[in-house]
Design a protein around this motif. Structure first.
Motif, mmCIF file in Angstrom:
data_model
loop_
_atom_site.group_PDB
_atom_site.id
_atom_site.type_symbol
_atom_site.label_atom_id
_atom_site.label_comp_id
_atom_site.label_asym_id
_atom_site.label_seq_id
_atom_site.Cartn_x
_atom_site.Cartn_y
_atom_site.Cartn_z
ATOM 1 N N THR A 186 0.835 -1.208 0.000
ATOM 2 C CA THR A 186 0.000 0.000 0.000
ATOM 3 C C THR A 186 0.866 1.252 0.000
ATOM 4 O OG1 THR A 186 -1.718 -1.192 1.216
ATOM 5 C CG2 THR A 186 -1.811 1.210 1.249
ATOM 6 N N ASN A 187 1.937 1.225 0.792
ATOM 7 C CA ASN A 187 2.846 2.375 0.834
ATOM 8 C C ASN A 187 3.492 2.605 -0.536
ATOM 9 O OD1 ASN A 187 2.399 2.958 3.544
ATOM 10 N ND2 ASN A 187 4.027 1.580 4.249
ATOM 11 N N ALA A 188 3.836 1.490 -1.199
ATOM 12 C CA ALA A 188 4.431 1.622 -2.540
ATOM 13 C C ALA A 188 3.425 2.233 -3.512
ATOM 14 C CB ALA A 188 4.894 0.251 -3.032
ATOM 15 N N ASP A 189 2.144 1.783 -3.423
ATOM 16 C CA ASP A 189 1.109 2.344 -4.309
ATOM 17 C C ASP A 189 0.915 3.826 -4.032
ATOM 18 O OD1 ASP A 189 0.757 -0.151 -5.390
ATOM 19 O OD2 ASP A 189 -0.960 -0.677 -4.114
ATOM 20 N N ILE A 190 0.916 4.190 -2.745
ATOM 21 C CA ILE A 190 0.747 5.602 -2.392
ATOM 22 C C ILE A 190 1.905 6.430 -2.942
ATOM 23 C CG2 ILE A 190 0.724 7.211 -0.447
ATOM 24 C CD1 ILE A 190 -0.782 5.057 1.135
ATOM 25 N N THR A 191 3.096 5.891 -2.859
ATOM 26 C CA THR A 191 4.272 6.600 -3.382
ATOM 27 C C THR A 191 4.154 6.793 -4.891
ATOM 28 O OG1 THR A 191 5.648 5.636 -1.621
ATOM 29 C CG2 THR A 191 6.783 6.535 -3.542
ATOM 30 N N GLU A 192 3.682 5.736 -5.558
ATOM 31 C CA GLU A 192 3.524 5.817 -7.024
ATOM 32 C C GLU A 192 2.458 6.833 -7.403
ATOM 33 O OE1 GLU A 192 2.608 2.814 -10.810
ATOM 34 O OE2 GLU A 192 2.800 2.043 -8.756
ATOM 35 N N VAL A 193 1.346 6.826 -6.670
ATOM 36 C CA VAL A 193 0.278 7.792 -6.960
ATOM 37 C C VAL A 193 0.776 9.214 -6.722
ATOM 38 C CG1 VAL A 193 -1.984 8.623 -6.185
ATOM 39 C CG2 VAL A 193 -1.597 6.172 -6.530
ATOM 40 N N SER A 194 1.548 9.381 -5.619
ATOM 41 C CA SER A 194 2.094 10.710 -5.329
ATOM 42 C C SER A 194 3.007 11.185 -6.456
ATOM 43 C CB SER A 194 2.871 10.674 -4.007
ATOM 44 O OG SER A 194 2.011 10.343 -2.927
ATOM 45 N N GLU A 195 3.807 10.272 -6.982
ATOM 46 C CA GLU A 195 4.692 10.621 -8.098
ATOM 47 C C GLU A 195 3.883 10.989 -9.331
ATOM 48 O OE1 GLU A 195 8.276 11.403 -9.916
ATOM 49 O OE2 GLU A 195 7.822 10.987 -7.804
ATOM 50 N N ASP A 196 2.801 10.233 -9.620
ATOM 51 C CA ASP A 196 1.934 10.547 -10.771
ATOM 52 C C ASP A 196 1.308 11.922 -10.606
ATOM 53 O OD1 ASP A 196 2.554 8.113 -11.842
ATOM 54 O OD2 ASP A 196 0.737 7.096 -11.124
ATOM 55 N N LEU A 197 0.858 12.224 -9.390
ATOM 56 C CA LEU A 197 0.250 13.540 -9.145
ATOM 57 C C LEU A 197 1.279 14.656 -9.348
ATOM 58 C CD1 LEU A 197 -1.905 12.781 -5.964
ATOM 59 C CD2 LEU A 197 -2.756 13.298 -8.270
ATOM 60 N N ARG A 198 2.512 14.381 -8.885
ATOM 61 C CA ARG A 198 3.552 15.392 -9.075
ATOM 62 C C ARG A 198 3.791 15.669 -10.556
ATOM 63 N NH1 ARG A 198 8.718 15.728 -10.160
ATOM 64 N NH2 ARG A 198 8.903 13.470 -10.387
ATOM 65 N N ARG A 199 3.874 14.587 -11.362
ATOM 66 C CA ARG A 199 4.080 14.749 -12.803
ATOM 67 C C ARG A 199 2.888 15.446 -13.453
ATOM 68 N NH1 ARG A 199 6.386 9.464 -12.394
ATOM 69 N NH2 ARG A 199 4.406 8.524 -13.075
ATOM 70 N N ALA A 200 1.680 15.109 -12.993
ATOM 71 C CA ALA A 200 0.481 15.750 -13.548
ATOM 72 C C ALA A 200 0.480 17.240 -13.256
ATOM 73 C CB ALA A 200 -0.769 15.099 -12.970
ATOM 74 N N ASN A 201 0.912 17.591 -12.064
ATOM 75 C CA ASN A 201 0.997 19.017 -11.722
ATOM 76 C C ASN A 201 1.997 19.745 -12.626
ATOM 77 O OD1 ASN A 201 -0.900 19.003 -9.637
ATOM 78 N ND2 ASN A 201 0.630 18.366 -8.098
ATOM 79 N N GLN A 202 3.100 19.060 -12.882
ATOM 80 C CA GLN A 202 4.081 19.669 -13.784
ATOM 81 C C GLN A 202 3.488 19.890 -15.182
ATOM 82 O OE1 GLN A 202 7.464 17.077 -13.707
ATOM 83 N NE2 GLN A 202 8.264 17.926 -11.748
ATOM 84 N N VAL A 203 2.759 18.881 -15.696
ATOM 85 C CA VAL A 203 2.135 19.004 -17.032
ATOM 86 C C VAL A 203 1.122 20.126 -17.052
ATOM 87 C CG1 VAL A 203 0.652 17.819 -18.707
ATOM 88 C CG2 VAL A 203 2.549 16.602 -17.641
ATOM 89 N N LEU A 204 0.313 20.217 -15.962
ATOM 90 C CA LEU A 204 -0.698 21.280 -15.903
ATOM 91 C C LEU A 204 -0.047 22.654 -15.909
ATOM 92 C CD1 LEU A 204 -3.210 19.782 -13.311
ATOM 93 C CD2 LEU A 204 -3.622 20.170 -15.758
ATOM 94 N N ARG A 205 1.074 22.796 -15.170
ATOM 95 C CA ARG A 205 1.748 24.091 -15.168
ATOM 96 C C ARG A 205 2.286 24.439 -16.572
ATOM 97 N NH1 ARG A 205 3.508 22.362 -9.974
ATOM 98 N NH2 ARG A 205 5.469 21.560 -10.845
ATOM 99 N N GLN A 206 2.839 23.416 -17.279
ATOM 100 C CA GLN A 206 3.325 23.665 -18.652
ATOM 101 C C GLN A 206 2.184 24.079 -19.587
ATOM 102 O OE1 GLN A 206 5.302 20.053 -19.771
ATOM 103 N NE2 GLN A 206 7.053 20.384 -18.350
ATOM 104 N N ILE A 207 1.041 23.383 -19.453
ATOM 105 C CA ILE A 207 -0.121 23.717 -20.301
ATOM 106 C C ILE A 207 -0.593 25.137 -20.002
ATOM 107 C CG2 ILE A 207 -2.546 23.161 -20.721
ATOM 108 C CD1 ILE A 207 -1.816 20.210 -20.323
ATOM 109 N N SER A 208 -0.592 25.476 -18.684
ATOM 110 C CA SER A 208 -1.034 26.828 -18.304
ATOM 111 C C SER A 208 -0.126 27.877 -18.926
ATOM 112 C CB SER A 208 -1.034 26.960 -16.784
ATOM 113 O OG SER A 208 -1.965 26.064 -16.205
ATOM 114 N N ARG A 209 1.191 27.638 -18.926
ATOM 115 C CA ARG A 209 2.113 28.611 -19.512
ATOM 116 C C ARG A 209 1.892 28.719 -21.023
ATOM 117 N NH1 ARG A 209 5.805 26.401 -15.613
ATOM 118 N NH2 ARG A 209 6.599 24.926 -17.179
ATOM 119 N N ARG A 210 1.674 27.580 -21.690
ATOM 120 C CA ARG A 210 1.432 27.596 -23.152
ATOM 121 C C ARG A 210 0.145 28.344 -23.475
ATOM 122 N NH1 ARG A 210 3.029 21.344 -24.839
ATOM 123 N NH2 ARG A 210 5.283 21.558 -24.371
#
Length: 242
Positions: A186-210
């Motif tokens: 479960t901890n590993a899944d939570i870590t993976e989800v957290s990483e996905d959310l971090r990457r998604a936030n990065q993509v959203l910020r790039q889209i916002s700048r574009r």
């Protein structure tokens, strides 16, 4: 004749009263002990062995108290010699010897009776289920076997309980291990989800700048188009004016 020393006469009377009281007390005690001793020693006595033993012990204690009273009697006898003279002393001394012989005889008979009761074979009615001292050797052996069997059964039950406890402990340990593995997964899944959310936030910020950059471009393009249309309209208006 009247006594020349009244105080001494009164003291003598008190001594006489005291020694008379002790004399009666000893006689009464010896008589009662002999009566009860006869009841215990009867062949057809209804008393059990244990009751006889207790009664003889009680009578021995009473005889000891009678002997203490005789000791007090001897003390008063010496005072009688001082206060009343040799005649009275001799009379009471004779009674004292009788008390001594009587008490000694009673004690000897009681001790003999006590040994007789202790050495007598035990009847079924004399045995006390709670007192091992009243049992025969065979009964003691049987009781020992019974206790040993019960102890073996209790040991077997204890061993079985220990085995069951060990099994429960193993199952519990296995369940805890599985739970730990699940927690790790479960901890590993939570870590993976957290990483996905971090990457998604990065993509959203790039889209916002574009989007922000595209917005400026579109506004400038629209401004240019509007400017061009205005010029065309003005040219057309002036060219068509007479």
């Amino acid at each position: 004749p009247p006594c020349a020393l009244p105080t001494r006469c009164r003291g003598g009377r008190r001594k006489m009263e005291e020694i008379e009281h002790l004399d009666q007390e000893i006689r009464k005690a010896c008589k009662q002990i002999e009566k009860e001793m006869d009841e215990v020693s009867k062949p057809k006595s209804k008393l059990s062995r244990r009751q006889k033993e207790d009664k003889v012990s009680e009578l021995l204690a009473n005889a000891a108290r009678a002997k203490d009273s005789y000791s007090s009697f001897r003390v008063e006898l010496r005072e009688i010699l001082k206060e009343k003279g040799m005649v009275s002393y001799t009379e009471w001394e004779k009674k004292g010897h009788e008390h001594h012989r009587k008490i000694y005889k009673i004690q000897q008979e009681l001790e003999s009776l006590q040994k007789q009761i202790q050495n007598a074979p035990k009847d079924a009615g004399d045995r006390d289920a709670k007192d091992i001292n009243t049992w025969e050797a065979k009964e003691i052996i049987e009781e020992g076997k019974k206790v040993q069997n019960e102890s073996a059964k209790a040991l077997s039950r204890s061993q079985k309980l220990m085995e069951e406890s060990e099994t429960i402990a193993k199952d519990t340990n296995l369940a805890l291990k599985n739970h730990t593995e699940q927690m790790k997964a479960t901890n590993a899944d939570i870590t993976e989800v957290s990483e996905d959310l971090r990457r998604a936030n990065q993509v959203l910020r790039q889209i916002s700048r574009r989007i922000a950059r595209y917005k400026d471009f579109v506004i400038r393009a629209l401004q240019r188009m509007l400017s061009t249309l205005c010029l065309i309209s003005l040219v057309a208006f002036f060219n068509g004016y007479p």
